[in-house]
Design an enzyme around this catalytic site. Structure first.
Site, PDB file in Angstrom:
ATOM      1  N   GLN A 168       9.153   8.361  -5.234  1.00 35.98           N
ATOM      2  CA  GLN A 168       9.462   8.067  -3.836  1.00 35.98           C
ATOM      3  C   GLN A 168      10.868   7.515  -3.657  1.00 35.98           C
ATOM      4  O   GLN A 168      11.376   7.491  -2.538  1.00 35.98           O
ATOM      5  CB  GLN A 168       8.457   7.067  -3.260  1.00 35.98           C
ATOM      6  CG  GLN A 168       7.076   7.646  -3.077  1.00 35.98           C
ATOM      7  CD  GLN A 168       6.175   6.613  -2.453  1.00 35.98           C
ATOM      8  OE1 GLN A 168       5.571   5.804  -3.150  1.00 35.98           O
ATOM      9  NE2 GLN A 168       6.107   6.633  -1.130  1.00 35.98           N
TER      10      GLN A 168
ATOM     11  N   CYS B 235       2.019   6.127   4.264  1.00 36.54           N
ATOM     12  CA  CYS B 235       2.889   6.319   3.108  1.00 36.54           C
ATOM     13  C   CYS B 235       4.331   6.119   3.539  1.00 36.54           C
ATOM     14  O   CYS B 235       4.739   6.613   4.593  1.00 36.54           O
ATOM     15  CB  CYS B 235       2.696   7.729   2.546  1.00 36.54           C
ATOM     16  SG  CYS B 235       3.685   8.081   1.088  1.00 36.54           S
ATOM     17  N   LEU B 236       5.088   5.396   2.723  1.00 33.57           N
ATOM     18  CA  LEU B 236       6.496   5.172   3.035  1.00 33.57           C
ATOM     19  C   LEU B 236       7.284   6.476   3.048  1.00 33.57           C
ATOM     20  O   LEU B 236       8.322   6.559   3.691  1.00 33.57           O
ATOM     21  CB  LEU B 236       7.109   4.187   2.037  1.00 33.57           C
ATOM     22  CG  LEU B 236       6.515   2.784   2.053  1.00 33.57           C
ATOM     23  CD1 LEU B 236       7.112   1.933   0.947  1.00 33.57           C
ATOM     24  CD2 LEU B 236       6.713   2.128   3.415  1.00 33.57           C
TER      25      LEU B 236
ATOM     26  N   HIS C 172       1.248  10.050  -6.488  1.00 30.59           N
ATOM     27  CA  HIS C 172       2.677  10.368  -6.347  1.00 30.59           C
ATOM     28  C   HIS C 172       3.277  10.796  -7.688  1.00 30.59           C
ATOM     29  O   HIS C 172       4.174  11.650  -7.722  1.00 30.59           O
ATOM     30  CB  HIS C 172       3.459   9.163  -5.812  1.00 30.59           C
ATOM     31  CG  HIS C 172       3.427   9.018  -4.338  1.00 30.59           C
ATOM     32  ND1 HIS C 172       3.943   9.951  -3.475  1.00 30.59           N
ATOM     33  CD2 HIS C 172       2.951   8.007  -3.560  1.00 30.59           C
ATOM     34  CE1 HIS C 172       3.792   9.546  -2.224  1.00 30.59           C
ATOM     35  NE2 HIS C 172       3.180   8.364  -2.250  1.00 30.59           N
TER      36      HIS C 172
ATOM     37  N   HIS D 204      -3.482   6.052  -4.785  1.00 33.32           N
ATOM     38  CA  HIS D 204      -2.434   6.647  -3.942  1.00 33.32           C
ATOM     39  C   HIS D 204      -1.120   6.742  -4.720  1.00 33.32           C
ATOM     40  O   HIS D 204      -0.466   7.791  -4.735  1.00 33.32           O
ATOM     41  CB  HIS D 204      -2.259   5.781  -2.684  1.00 33.32           C
ATOM     42  CG  HIS D 204      -1.188   6.238  -1.758  1.00 33.32           C
ATOM     43  ND1 HIS D 204      -1.469   6.748  -0.513  1.00 33.32           N
ATOM     44  CD2 HIS D 204       0.168   6.230  -1.868  1.00 33.32           C
ATOM     45  CE1 HIS D 204      -0.323   7.044   0.098  1.00 33.32           C
ATOM     46  NE2 HIS D 204       0.682   6.737  -0.709  1.00 33.32           N
ATOM     47  N   GLU D 205      -0.732   5.649  -5.384  1.00 33.23           N
ATOM     48  CA  GLU D 205       0.555   5.636  -6.090  1.00 33.23           C
ATOM     49  C   GLU D 205       0.537   6.527  -7.325  1.00 33.23           C
ATOM     50  O   GLU D 205       1.512   7.220  -7.607  1.00 33.23           O
ATOM     51  CB  GLU D 205       0.970   4.205  -6.439  1.00 33.23           C
ATOM     52  CG  GLU D 205       1.181   3.305  -5.236  1.00 33.23           C
ATOM     53  CD  GLU D 205       2.060   3.894  -4.139  1.00 33.23           C
ATOM     54  OE1 GLU D 205       3.001   4.659  -4.449  1.00 33.23           O
ATOM     55  OE2 GLU D 205       1.809   3.579  -2.960  1.00 33.23           O
TER      56      GLU D 205
ATOM     57  N   GLY E 220       2.723  -0.330  -1.751  1.00 39.54           N
ATOM     58  CA  GLY E 220       2.851   0.427  -2.982  1.00 39.54           C
ATOM     59  C   GLY E 220       4.060   1.329  -2.925  1.00 39.54           C
ATOM     60  O   GLY E 220       4.531   1.699  -1.847  1.00 39.54           O
TER      61      GLY E 220
END
Length: 186
Positions: free
Chosen positions: A52, A102-103, A148, A144-145, A47
Protein backbone atom coordinates in the site's frame (compact mmCIF):
# COMPACT_ATOMS: atom_id res chain seq x y z
CA UNK A 1 10.52 8.99 10.41
CA UNK A 2 8.43 9.78 7.35
CA UNK A 3 4.86 9.79 6.11
CA UNK A 4 4.71 7.53 3.04
CA UNK A 5 2.48 7.97 -0.03
CA UNK A 6 -0.40 5.49 -0.09
CA UNK A 7 -1.13 3.67 -3.36
CA UNK A 8 -4.75 3.77 -4.44
CA UNK A 9 -6.82 1.07 -6.12
CA UNK A 10 -5.74 0.80 -9.74
CA UNK A 11 -2.02 1.05 -9.02
CA UNK A 12 -0.37 -2.24 -10.13
CA UNK A 13 1.65 -2.58 -6.89
CA UNK A 14 -1.60 -3.47 -5.09
CA UNK A 15 -2.15 -6.53 -7.32
CA UNK A 16 1.35 -8.04 -7.14
CA UNK A 17 2.26 -10.67 -4.56
CA UNK A 18 4.80 -9.26 -2.08
CA UNK A 19 8.20 -10.90 -1.57
CA UNK A 20 9.42 -12.33 1.76
CA UNK A 21 11.81 -10.22 3.82
CA UNK A 22 15.24 -11.73 4.41
CA UNK A 23 16.40 -12.63 7.90
CA UNK A 24 18.03 -11.34 9.93
CA UNK A 25 15.83 -8.34 9.28
CA UNK A 26 17.93 -5.51 7.81
CA UNK A 27 18.00 -2.05 9.45
CA UNK A 28 16.41 -0.50 6.34
CA UNK A 29 13.39 -2.79 6.79
CA UNK A 30 13.09 -1.91 10.48
CA UNK A 31 13.10 1.83 9.66
CA UNK A 32 10.59 1.30 6.85
CA UNK A 33 8.21 -0.51 9.27
CA UNK A 34 8.39 2.45 11.68
CA UNK A 35 7.54 4.77 8.77
CA UNK A 36 4.58 2.50 7.96
CA UNK A 37 3.29 2.85 11.53
CA UNK A 38 3.60 6.63 11.35
CA UNK A 39 1.77 6.63 7.99
CA UNK A 40 -1.02 4.37 9.32
CA UNK A 41 -1.61 6.55 12.37
CA UNK A 42 -1.48 9.76 10.31
CA UNK A 43 -3.94 8.46 7.67
CA UNK A 44 -5.71 7.53 10.11
CA UNK A 45 -6.13 3.78 9.73
CA UNK A 46 -5.90 0.60 11.76
CA UNK A 47 -3.77 -1.37 9.31
CA UNK A 48 -1.32 -0.93 6.46
CA UNK A 49 0.60 -3.37 4.26
CA UNK A 50 3.90 -2.59 2.53
CA UNK A 51 2.40 -2.80 -1.00
CA UNK A 52 0.00 0.00 0.00
CA UNK A 53 3.03 2.28 0.28
CA UNK A 54 4.59 1.08 -2.99
CA UNK A 55 6.97 -1.53 -1.53
CA UNK A 56 6.66 -5.21 -2.42
CA UNK A 57 7.79 -6.68 0.93
CA UNK A 58 5.74 -9.00 3.16
CA UNK A 59 5.29 -6.54 6.04
CA UNK A 60 2.09 -5.40 7.73
CA UNK A 61 1.42 -3.02 10.58
CA UNK A 62 -1.85 -2.82 12.49
CA UNK A 63 -3.48 -1.76 15.74
CA UNK A 64 -6.73 -2.47 17.56
CA UNK A 65 -8.17 0.77 18.97
CA UNK A 66 -10.03 0.45 22.26
CA UNK A 67 -13.31 1.61 20.74
CA UNK A 68 -13.11 -1.12 18.08
CA UNK A 69 -12.06 -4.06 20.26
CA UNK A 70 -14.87 -6.31 21.48
CA UNK A 71 -12.99 -7.15 24.67
CA UNK A 72 -13.45 -10.86 24.00
CA UNK A 73 -10.68 -13.43 23.86
CA UNK A 74 -8.30 -12.48 21.07
CA UNK A 75 -9.79 -9.02 20.55
CA UNK A 76 -8.34 -6.63 23.11
CA UNK A 77 -6.96 -3.14 22.36
CA UNK A 78 -3.44 -3.28 20.91
CA UNK A 79 -0.86 -0.61 20.26
CA UNK A 80 0.71 -0.65 16.77
CA UNK A 81 2.17 -4.03 15.86
CA UNK A 82 4.55 -5.07 13.08
CA UNK A 83 4.49 -8.48 11.40
CA UNK A 84 7.19 -9.50 8.95
CA UNK A 85 6.46 -12.46 6.62
CA UNK A 86 3.03 -13.09 8.21
CA UNK A 87 0.58 -15.89 7.48
CA UNK A 88 -2.67 -17.01 9.10
CA UNK A 89 -4.91 -20.03 9.35
CA UNK A 90 -8.60 -20.16 10.32
CA UNK A 91 -9.40 -21.84 13.62
CA UNK A 92 -12.89 -22.76 12.43
CA UNK A 93 -15.01 -22.44 9.31
CA UNK A 94 -17.21 -19.78 10.97
CA UNK A 95 -17.39 -16.60 8.91
CA UNK A 96 -18.49 -13.18 10.16
CA UNK A 97 -19.63 -10.31 7.95
CA UNK A 98 -18.42 -6.82 8.80
CA UNK A 99 -17.91 -3.40 7.29
CA UNK A 100 -14.43 -2.74 5.97
CA UNK A 101 -12.68 0.25 4.50
CA UNK A 102 -9.19 0.59 3.10
CA UNK A 103 -6.66 3.40 2.91
CA UNK A 104 -6.09 2.39 -0.73
CA UNK A 105 -9.81 2.71 -1.52
CA UNK A 106 -10.64 6.01 0.18
CA UNK A 107 -14.23 6.98 0.82
CA UNK A 108 -15.76 3.52 0.27
CA UNK A 109 -16.93 0.79 2.67
CA UNK A 110 -18.16 -2.70 1.99
CA UNK A 111 -19.46 -5.73 3.85
CA UNK A 112 -16.87 -8.50 3.78
CA UNK A 113 -17.05 -12.03 5.20
CA UNK A 114 -13.95 -13.03 7.20
CA UNK A 115 -13.00 -15.97 9.39
CA UNK A 116 -14.26 -15.35 12.93
CA UNK A 117 -11.14 -16.78 14.60
CA UNK A 118 -7.61 -17.14 13.25
CA UNK A 119 -4.09 -18.02 14.34
CA UNK A 120 -1.38 -15.91 12.75
CA UNK A 121 2.38 -16.10 12.68
CA UNK A 122 5.20 -13.83 11.64
CA UNK A 123 8.30 -12.12 12.92
CA UNK A 124 8.67 -8.99 15.01
CA UNK A 125 11.18 -6.35 13.92
CA UNK A 126 13.89 -7.91 16.10
CA UNK A 127 13.32 -11.28 14.39
CA UNK A 128 11.44 -12.87 17.29
CA UNK A 129 8.71 -15.31 16.28
CA UNK A 130 5.15 -14.00 16.88
CA UNK A 131 2.16 -16.32 17.11
CA UNK A 132 -1.27 -15.24 18.31
CA UNK A 133 -4.91 -16.21 18.14
CA UNK A 134 -7.31 -13.45 17.18
CA UNK A 135 -11.03 -12.77 16.83
CA UNK A 136 -13.21 -9.71 16.19
CA UNK A 137 -11.51 -6.58 14.86
CA UNK A 138 -8.09 -8.06 15.58
CA UNK A 139 -8.75 -11.05 13.29
CA UNK A 140 -10.41 -8.91 10.61
CA UNK A 141 -7.56 -6.39 10.32
CA UNK A 142 -4.89 -9.11 10.18
CA UNK A 143 -6.77 -10.97 7.40
CA UNK A 144 -7.34 -7.71 5.49
CA UNK A 145 -3.66 -6.72 5.64
CA UNK A 146 -2.31 -10.18 4.76
CA UNK A 147 -4.65 -10.15 1.75
CA UNK A 148 -2.79 -7.04 0.53
CA UNK A 149 0.44 -9.07 0.56
CA UNK A 150 -1.20 -11.48 -1.90
CA UNK A 151 -2.58 -8.77 -4.20
CA UNK A 152 -6.14 -9.07 -2.87
CA UNK A 153 -8.37 -6.07 -2.06
CA UNK A 154 -11.40 -6.32 0.23
CA UNK A 155 -13.75 -5.74 -2.71
CA UNK A 156 -12.46 -9.03 -4.18
CA UNK A 157 -13.89 -10.81 -1.11
CA UNK A 158 -17.32 -9.17 -1.29
CA UNK A 159 -20.03 -11.61 -2.45
CA UNK A 160 -22.56 -8.78 -2.83
CA UNK A 161 -21.38 -5.53 -4.42
CA UNK A 162 -24.72 -3.89 -3.60
CA UNK A 163 -23.20 -3.64 -0.10
CA UNK A 164 -20.37 -1.42 -1.36
CA UNK A 165 -21.07 2.23 -0.69
CA UNK A 166 -19.54 5.64 -0.17
CA UNK A 167 -18.96 6.39 3.50
CA UNK A 168 -20.62 9.79 3.09
CA UNK A 169 -23.81 8.18 1.76
CA UNK A 170 -23.90 5.69 4.62
CA UNK A 171 -23.79 8.52 7.13
CA UNK A 172 -26.35 10.58 5.21
CA UNK A 173 -28.84 7.72 5.06
CA UNK A 174 -28.23 6.56 8.63
CA UNK A 175 -26.21 3.40 7.97
CA UNK A 176 -23.10 4.68 9.70
CA UNK A 177 -20.26 2.10 9.51
CA UNK A 178 -18.82 3.40 12.77
CA UNK A 179 -21.81 2.02 14.66
CA UNK A 180 -21.17 -1.57 15.71
CA UNK A 181 -23.91 -3.82 14.39
CA UNK A 182 -24.57 -7.45 15.21
CA UNK A 183 -21.81 -8.58 12.84
CA UNK A 184 -19.21 -5.99 13.88
CA UNK A 185 -17.21 -3.76 11.56
CA UNK A 186 -13.77 -2.49 10.60
Amino acid sequence: MAILKIARMGHPVLRRPAQPVETPIPAVVRQFALDMIETMVDAPGIGLAAPQVHVGWRIVVFRVPGDRATGGAGDLPMEPQVLVNPAYEPLSEEMVEGWEGCLSIPGLRGVVPRFARIRYRGLSLDGTAVEREASGTHARVVQHEIDHLDGILYIDRMPDLTRLTFTEEMRYFGADPTVRGPSGRV
